[in-house]
Motif scaffolding. Sequence first.
Motif, mmCIF file in Angstrom:
data_model
loop_
_atom_site.group_PDB
_atom_site.id
_atom_site.type_symbol
_atom_site.label_atom_id
_atom_site.label_comp_id
_atom_site.label_asym_id
_atom_site.label_seq_id
_atom_site.Cartn_x
_atom_site.Cartn_y
_atom_site.Cartn_z
ATOM 1 N N PRO A 6 0.837 -1.206 0.000
ATOM 2 C CA PRO A 6 0.000 0.000 0.000
ATOM 3 C C PRO A 6 0.872 1.257 0.000
ATOM 4 C CG PRO A 6 -0.744 -1.603 1.633
ATOM 5 C CD PRO A 6 0.602 -2.061 1.149
ATOM 6 N N PRO A 7 0.311 2.372 -0.500
ATOM 7 C CA PRO A 7 -1.089 2.571 -0.914
ATOM 8 C C PRO A 7 -1.337 2.167 -2.364
ATOM 9 C CG PRO A 7 0.092 4.642 -1.018
ATOM 10 C CD PRO A 7 1.073 3.635 -0.486
ATOM 11 N N TYR A 8 -2.546 1.754 -2.651
ATOM 12 C CA TYR A 8 -2.985 1.474 -4.017
ATOM 13 C C TYR A 8 -4.504 1.439 -4.026
ATOM 14 C CZ TYR A 8 -3.305 -3.358 -2.241
ATOM 15 O OH TYR A 8 -3.600 -4.471 -1.497
ATOM 16 N N ALA A 9 -5.080 1.358 -5.221
ATOM 17 C CA ALA A 9 -6.534 1.283 -5.349
ATOM 18 C C ALA A 9 -6.929 -0.133 -5.747
ATOM 19 C CB ALA A 9 -7.036 2.273 -6.393
ATOM 20 N N TYR A 10 -8.066 -0.574 -5.238
ATOM 21 C CA TYR A 10 -8.605 -1.903 -5.530
ATOM 22 C C TYR A 10 -9.977 -1.694 -6.167
ATOM 23 C CZ TYR A 10 -8.034 -6.916 -4.502
ATOM 24 O OH TYR A 10 -7.805 -8.260 -4.590
ATOM 25 N N ILE A 11 -10.086 -1.994 -7.470
ATOM 26 C CA ILE A 11 -11.327 -1.736 -8.197
ATOM 27 C C ILE A 11 -12.120 -3.031 -8.334
ATOM 28 C CG2 ILE A 11 -12.356 -0.891 -10.331
ATOM 29 C CD1 ILE A 11 -9.963 0.886 -10.718
ATOM 30 N N CYS A 12 -13.393 -2.981 -7.948
ATOM 31 C CA CYS A 12 -14.259 -4.152 -7.942
ATOM 32 C C CYS A 12 -15.496 -3.889 -8.790
ATOM 33 C CB CYS A 12 -14.687 -4.491 -6.507
ATOM 34 S SG CYS A 12 -13.294 -4.623 -5.351
ATOM 35 N N ARG A 13 -16.184 -4.953 -9.135
ATOM 36 C CA ARG A 13 -17.408 -4.812 -9.926
ATOM 37 C C ARG A 13 -18.584 -4.429 -9.051
ATOM 38 N NH1 ARG A 13 -20.570 -3.174 -12.711
ATOM 39 N NH2 ARG A 13 -21.637 -4.052 -14.546
ATOM 40 N N SER A 14 -18.608 -4.878 -7.787
ATOM 41 C CA SER A 14 -19.765 -4.658 -6.917
ATOM 42 C C SER A 14 -19.307 -4.301 -5.507
ATOM 43 C CB SER A 14 -20.629 -5.932 -6.859
ATOM 44 O OG SER A 14 -19.905 -6.985 -6.231
ATOM 45 N N ASN A 15 -20.242 -3.784 -4.715
ATOM 46 C CA ASN A 15 -19.938 -3.482 -3.311
ATOM 47 C C ASN A 15 -19.618 -4.750 -2.539
ATOM 48 O OD1 ASN A 15 -20.314 -0.685 -3.522
ATOM 49 N ND2 ASN A 15 -22.521 -0.861 -3.234
ATOM 50 N N ARG A 16 -20.324 -5.834 -2.854
ATOM 51 C CA ARG A 16 -20.043 -7.109 -2.190
ATOM 52 C C ARG A 16 -18.629 -7.567 -2.515
ATOM 53 N NH1 ARG A 16 -24.295 -11.154 -3.759
ATOM 54 N NH2 ARG A 16 -22.980 -11.685 -5.514
ATOM 55 N N GLU A 162 -7.919 8.273 -11.148
ATOM 56 C CA GLU A 162 -6.704 7.536 -11.454
ATOM 57 C C GLU A 162 -5.871 7.373 -10.195
ATOM 58 O OE1 GLU A 162 -4.609 9.643 -14.523
ATOM 59 O OE2 GLU A 162 -5.466 8.379 -16.097
ATOM 60 N N TRP A 163 -5.082 6.285 -10.163
ATOM 61 C CA TRP A 163 -4.147 6.018 -9.086
ATOM 62 C C TRP A 163 -2.851 5.501 -9.700
ATOM 63 C CZ3 TRP A 163 -9.269 4.686 -9.052
ATOM 64 C CH2 TRP A 163 -10.069 5.225 -8.026
ATOM 65 N N ASP A 164 -1.745 5.631 -8.991
ATOM 66 C CA ASP A 164 -0.477 5.116 -9.508
ATOM 67 C C ASP A 164 -0.536 3.597 -9.679
ATOM 68 O OD1 ASP A 164 0.692 7.583 -9.678
ATOM 69 O OD2 ASP A 164 1.772 7.439 -7.788
ATOM 70 N N THR A 165 -1.089 2.910 -8.685
ATOM 71 C CA THR A 165 -1.159 1.450 -8.722
ATOM 72 C C THR A 165 -2.604 1.008 -8.523
ATOM 73 O OG1 THR A 165 1.077 1.264 -7.811
ATOM 74 C CG2 THR A 165 -0.323 -0.695 -7.679
ATOM 75 N N VAL A 166 -3.056 0.093 -9.368
ATOM 76 C CA VAL A 166 -4.430 -0.406 -9.303
ATOM 77 C C VAL A 166 -4.425 -1.924 -9.332
ATOM 78 C CG1 VAL A 166 -6.605 -0.605 -10.592
ATOM 79 C CG2 VAL A 166 -5.504 1.632 -10.343
ATOM 80 N N ALA A 201 -4.999 2.957 -13.909
ATOM 81 C CA ALA A 201 -3.643 2.942 -13.349
ATOM 82 C C ALA A 201 -2.713 3.865 -14.125
ATOM 83 C CB ALA A 201 -3.086 1.521 -13.362
ATOM 84 N N ARG A 202 -1.981 4.708 -13.401
ATOM 85 C CA ARG A 202 -0.980 5.561 -14.043
ATOM 86 C C ARG A 202 0.307 4.782 -14.314
ATOM 87 N NH1 ARG A 202 -2.219 8.997 -9.547
ATOM 88 N NH2 ARG A 202 -3.762 10.603 -10.064
ATOM 89 N N THR A 252 -2.564 1.186 -23.802
ATOM 90 C CA THR A 252 -2.510 2.139 -22.700
ATOM 91 C C THR A 252 -1.696 1.650 -21.519
ATOM 92 O OG1 THR A 252 -4.530 1.256 -21.705
ATOM 93 C CG2 THR A 252 -4.792 3.026 -23.297
ATOM 94 N N VAL A 253 -1.307 0.366 -21.536
ATOM 95 C CA VAL A 253 -0.526 -0.136 -20.409
ATOM 96 C C VAL A 253 0.792 -0.731 -20.883
ATOM 97 C CG1 VAL A 253 -0.495 -1.678 -18.440
ATOM 98 C CG2 VAL A 253 -2.609 -0.568 -19.080
ATOM 99 N N SER A 254 0.741 -1.809 -21.637
ATOM 100 C CA SER A 254 1.951 -2.539 -21.984
ATOM 101 C C SER A 254 2.922 -1.699 -22.806
ATOM 102 C CB SER A 254 1.601 -3.817 -22.752
ATOM 103 O OG SER A 254 0.799 -4.654 -21.963
ATOM 104 N N GLN A 255 2.424 -0.901 -23.738
ATOM 105 C CA GLN A 255 3.312 -0.156 -24.603
ATOM 106 C C GLN A 255 3.639 1.230 -24.067
ATOM 107 O OE1 GLN A 255 1.543 -0.161 -28.475
ATOM 108 N NE2 GLN A 255 1.592 -2.398 -28.657
#
Length: 263
Positions: A6-16, A162-166, A201-202, A252-255
């Motif tokens: 941490p710190p980073y962001a954790y992106i989910c599809r739902s609140n559960r 946006e966050w540096d790490t996702v 992710a940045r 947007t990521v690999s290249q």
Amino acid sequence: SGLPTPPYAYICRSNRGAVDAAAKVCGLAPEKGDDATFDPFAEDAAIAFAGDKGQQLLANQLRTLEDVADLRAGRPPESRAVRKWSSFPELERAVQDEDSGDGKGSLVERNVRDAFELCRRWGPQAGKLAAALRRAAQRGATEEGRQRAVVFTTSHKAKGLEWDTVVVHDDFAPFVDDLGDPVSFVHAEEINAWHVAVTRARRTLYIPPKLDALRAWCEQQDAAPGAPATPRPRGGLSLAALMGGGGMMSGTVSQSQRSVRRA
């Protein structure tokens, strides 16, 4: 666990899914029987929910989880949304009726449904889970905690942020089947949800194995001499546009200067 520091962001599809992911970050895991596994990190973890109302939404979700856990244990719940059922089996029947289309107008509120599913998974330790996450959220609300907190959000609420790490959670709709082949149909809404999640992710993006499997499949198809175009699922967007060949992941990521890792 494969998670970054941490710190980073954790992106989910739902609140559960966000609650499940928060449990993982805190070193908690459901176990069969009366105990849940607790990592020492759980006593130091700091979590937060993105957005102005994020912490309030988290508090409400945990309160509902505690109420459904009380209902399961035979204790009277506090919230009106849970008190409408006299017992956990009655709530379970209402959920089953909804799933079968026989709800007869007695709808289970979304947050109660989420709490029910969490209680069914965590069993008698659901209340313990809620208490541990509440402590982690309190740490995340302090000035010191905010500097190291893992921020949770859904793809819907992550738009424009946006966050540096996702880290992308594994509760999104799958694009591959159990054999690793692309599924024939993906709803456009689910593709859009993935799109948002993997473009926040940045610098570094951690993806679940099922998304990594699809990326590998697309790369294999693109590398094969004379291979046909990557199939387009019924839903509006081609898998090639989503995963490779100048599409979202590679473009947007690999290249770029960002990196992609398996979570």
